[in-house]
Scaffold this active site. Structure first.
Site, PDB file in Angstrom:
ATOM      1  N   LYS A  72      29.373  64.931 -37.033  1.00  0.00           N
ATOM      2  CA  LYS A  72      28.957  63.950 -36.032  1.00  0.00           C
ATOM      3  C   LYS A  72      27.460  64.041 -35.834  1.00  0.00           C
ATOM      4  O   LYS A  72      26.905  65.142 -35.784  1.00  0.00           O
ATOM      5  CB  LYS A  72      29.663  64.303 -34.700  1.00  0.00           C
ATOM      6  CG  LYS A  72      29.424  63.335 -33.576  1.00  0.00           C
ATOM      7  CD  LYS A  72      30.416  62.207 -33.614  1.00  0.00           C
ATOM      8  CE  LYS A  72      30.019  61.067 -32.699  1.00  0.00           C
ATOM      9  NZ  LYS A  72      28.963  60.187 -33.261  1.00  0.00           N
ATOM     10  N   LYS A  96      25.272  72.088 -31.433  1.00  0.00           N
ATOM     11  CA  LYS A  96      25.433  71.355 -30.174  1.00  0.00           C
ATOM     12  C   LYS A  96      26.909  71.073 -29.879  1.00  0.00           C
ATOM     13  O   LYS A  96      27.391  71.293 -28.769  1.00  0.00           O
ATOM     14  CB  LYS A  96      24.655  70.032 -30.304  1.00  0.00           C
ATOM     15  CG  LYS A  96      24.423  69.286 -29.033  1.00  0.00           C
ATOM     16  CD  LYS A  96      23.754  67.937 -29.321  1.00  0.00           C
ATOM     17  CE  LYS A  96      22.390  68.083 -29.985  1.00  0.00           C
ATOM     18  NZ  LYS A  96      21.723  66.770 -30.164  1.00  0.00           N
ATOM     19  N   LYS A 108      23.567  64.309 -39.630  1.00  0.00           N
ATOM     20  CA  LYS A 108      22.488  63.442 -39.147  1.00  0.00           C
ATOM     21  C   LYS A 108      22.085  62.498 -40.261  1.00  0.00           C
ATOM     22  O   LYS A 108      22.265  62.811 -41.441  1.00  0.00           O
ATOM     23  CB  LYS A 108      21.271  64.286 -38.755  1.00  0.00           C
ATOM     24  CG  LYS A 108      20.352  63.602 -37.786  1.00  0.00           C
ATOM     25  CD  LYS A 108      20.903  63.709 -36.386  1.00  0.00           C
ATOM     26  CE  LYS A 108      19.965  63.182 -35.341  1.00  0.00           C
ATOM     27  NZ  LYS A 108      20.371  63.672 -34.019  1.00  0.00           N
ATOM     28  N   THR A 192      22.947  60.808 -22.576  1.00  0.00           N
ATOM     29  CA  THR A 192      22.052  61.914 -22.955  1.00  0.00           C
ATOM     30  C   THR A 192      21.192  62.319 -21.759  1.00  0.00           C
ATOM     31  O   THR A 192      21.098  63.504 -21.410  1.00  0.00           O
ATOM     32  CB  THR A 192      21.183  61.519 -24.168  1.00  0.00           C
ATOM     33  OG1 THR A 192      22.045  61.014 -25.191  1.00  0.00           O
ATOM     34  CG2 THR A 192      20.410  62.703 -24.706  1.00  0.00           C
ATOM     35  N   ASN A 223      15.389  56.022 -24.539  1.00  0.00           N
ATOM     36  CA  ASN A 223      16.657  55.960 -23.803  1.00  0.00           C
ATOM     37  C   ASN A 223      16.891  57.207 -22.947  1.00  0.00           C
ATOM     38  O   ASN A 223      17.125  57.107 -21.734  1.00  0.00           O
ATOM     39  CB  ASN A 223      17.804  55.742 -24.811  1.00  0.00           C
ATOM     40  CG  ASN A 223      19.171  55.864 -24.172  1.00  0.00           C
ATOM     41  OD1 ASN A 223      19.557  56.941 -23.720  1.00  0.00           O
ATOM     42  ND2 ASN A 223      19.891  54.768 -24.093  1.00  0.00           N
ATOM     43  N   SER A 360      29.955  60.439 -26.889  1.00  0.00           N
ATOM     44  CA  SER A 360      30.341  59.895 -28.196  1.00  0.00           C
ATOM     45  C   SER A 360      31.747  60.365 -28.558  1.00  0.00           C
ATOM     46  O   SER A 360      32.551  59.613 -29.111  1.00  0.00           O
ATOM     47  CB  SER A 360      29.377  60.368 -29.281  1.00  0.00           C
ATOM     48  OG  SER A 360      28.260  59.524 -29.343  1.00  0.00           O
TER      49      SER A 360
HETATM   50  N1  GLU Z   1      21.610  61.356 -31.527  1.00  0.00           N
HETATM   51  C1  GLU Z   1      22.235  62.031 -30.450  1.00  0.00           C
HETATM   52  C2  GLU Z   1      21.979  63.521 -30.539  1.00  0.00           C
HETATM   53  O1  GLU Z   1      21.015  63.953 -31.136  1.00  0.00           O
HETATM   54  C3  GLU Z   1      23.707  61.668 -30.296  1.00  0.00           C
HETATM   55  C4  GLU Z   1      24.599  62.038 -31.448  1.00  0.00           C
HETATM   56  C5  GLU Z   1      26.009  61.490 -31.324  1.00  0.00           C
HETATM   57  O2  GLU Z   1      26.336  60.895 -30.323  1.00  0.00           O
HETATM   58  O3  GLU Z   1      26.751  61.691 -32.282  1.00  0.00           O
HETATM   59  O4  GLU Z   1      22.669  64.318 -29.974  1.00  0.00           O
END
Ligand code: GLU
Length: 433
Positions: A72, A96, A108, A192, A223, A360
């Site tokens: 993810k 994370k 990513k 976030t 955001n 998410s």
């Molecule tokens: N881009 C966000 C992060 O760095 C969200 C990632 C997601 O929701 O999968 O955590």
């Protein structure tokens, strides 16, 4: 941004593992596995521009580790995107997701592009083109993208639509952060920033912070930075400085955050304004650079822009006793050491910005079940997770006299380690001959 050689950012990122492993229950073999991304895909995307010309752009998707579930992580559009950066970001996603205990690994994606120079139609063609290139690499049960720097709900919607066309079926669970009518979750948009806000609310209880006496500087008004500013301002915190990629503003008395947001949404500019309805008036403030913002005399510093902003060069000049990392990787390992040994409390990125991926996960669950939750339920579940993990890590860091970052990595490693070990490591096989 500090320029690091080749794989530098990724090497720095995984460099945190060995120190943290001293406090984690993890087999050496499992630790070794985490130093290598599972799979890397580099693609070339042909983009037809509005004037008829063709541009070739480079994109990436990196799946770091899937021991705990499908991978993810977001997709960023930025001119400085590199493979090393995407690898580091994928690794941080693995950690994370483990820190907040959601059943995902990390991934990513990124495209090296200046999105602000594209028209909306070019942006749509690019987003759909990227999905055509990575469609075999992602999927609702394998790898689930989401928004990141300079991508948003609209982009996620185009991507979901393109993937669904390729699969010839509706596939909302392939991507999160979608617009609500396309299967997005209530509460994902501000998740976030809200996650970071919940961290500060827990700290408020522990350290008896007085919001009206607490000055906060926020680097980055995208955001996440914007929503954190809004929620903190609502509770009476003083947002004394904000910035975007072009520079910042400072007023020791604090800004009216809704006015700043209104103006930024309308003009894309961060300006010191006070708005009544749609009419905005310029108010007094000092223009500051992004570097100056980091060194302000504030109580909480929130880096919410890009990685490697706090370095060994500016760390000795940072005065904030508390740093809440909304950006991914804003502090270099060298700076981390300087700040931690001078007594600063750093709420690390892999906890402070985990609200986004947590919601998410809720979005993915809702897409798979077909049952949609009200916003308050989303917020309540998010709060429970962030508060629980914040307090666990804060407790572990005081008890073992380690930084919250080391505690977070130790927590992540123990959880990932358990999943890897459950499938068998050398220790298991040699003991069961
Ligand atoms: N881009 C966000 C992060 O760095 C969200 C990632 C997601 O929701 O999968 O955590």
């Amino acid at each position: 941004m500090e320029v690091k050689s080749d794989d530098g950012l990724f090497q720095d990122a995984i460099g945190r593992l060995d120190a943290a492993s001293a406090y984690a229950k993890i087999d050496q073999e499992a630790l070794e596995r985490l130093k290598y991304p599972k799979a890397i895909l580099q693609v070339s995307i042909p983009l037809r521009m509005d004037d008829g010309s063709l541009k070739m752009l480079t994109g990436y998707r990196v799946r770091h580790d899937d021991a705990r579930g499908p991978t993810k992580g977001g997709i960023r559009y930025h001119p400085d995107v590199t493979l090393a950066e995407v690898k580091a970001l994928a690794f941080w996603m693995t950690c994370k997701c483990a820190v907040v205990g959601i059943p995902f690994g990390g991934a990513k994606g990124g495209i090296k592009v200046h999105p602000k120079e594209l028209t909306p139609l070019e942006l749509e063609r690019l987003s759909r083109g990227y999905i055509r290139r990575v469609a075999d690499f992602i999927g609702p049960e394998t790898d689930i993208p989401a928004p990141d720097v300079y991508t948003n709900a609209m982009v996620m919607g185009w991507m979901m639509d393109e993937y669904s066309k390729i699969q010839r079926q509706h596939c909302p669970a392939v991507i999160t952060g979608k617009p609500i009518p396309l299967g997005g979750s209530e509460g994902r948009e501000d998740a976030t920033g809200r996650g970071a806000y919940y961290c500060i609310k827990e700290l408020e209880k522990i350290r008896q912070l007085k919001p009206e006496k607490t000055r906060i500087a926020i680097q980055g008004f995208g955001n996440a930075g914007r929503h954190a500013a809004r929620l903190l301002h609502q509770d009476g915190y003083k947002i004394v400085a904000v910035s975007d990629s072009k520079g910042g503003i400072y007023n020791p008395d604090g800004f009216d955050v809704p006015s700043l947001i209104h103006f930024k949404n309308k003009t894309r500019e961060v300006k010191a304004v006070y708005c009544k309805g749609t009419v905005c008036e310029i108010v007094e403030a000092d223009a500051i650079t992004n570097e100056e913002l980091l060194e302000l005399n504030v109580d909480i510093l929130i880096p919410a822009a890009l990685e490697n902003q706090v370095t060994e060069h500016n760390a000795p000049k940072i005065k904030a006793p508390v740093i809440v990392e909304i950006a991914n990787g804003p502090t270099t390992p060298e700076a981390d050491e300087i700040l931690t040994s001078s007594g600063a409390l750093i709420v690390p990125d892999i906890l402070a910005n985990a609200g986004g991926v947590t919601v998410s996960y809720f979005e993915w669950v809702q897409n798979k079940s077909g049952l949609y939750w009200p916003e308050l339920e989303v917020q309540d579940r998010l709060k429970q997770i962030i508060a629980r993990e914040f307090n666990a890590l804060y407790g572990m860091s005081s008890e073992k006299d380690i930084s919250m970052r080391t505690a977070a990595y130790a927590q992540a490693l123990s959880r990932i380690g358990r999943a890897i070990e459950a499938k068998g490591t050398q220790t298991y096989y040699t003991n069961h001959k």
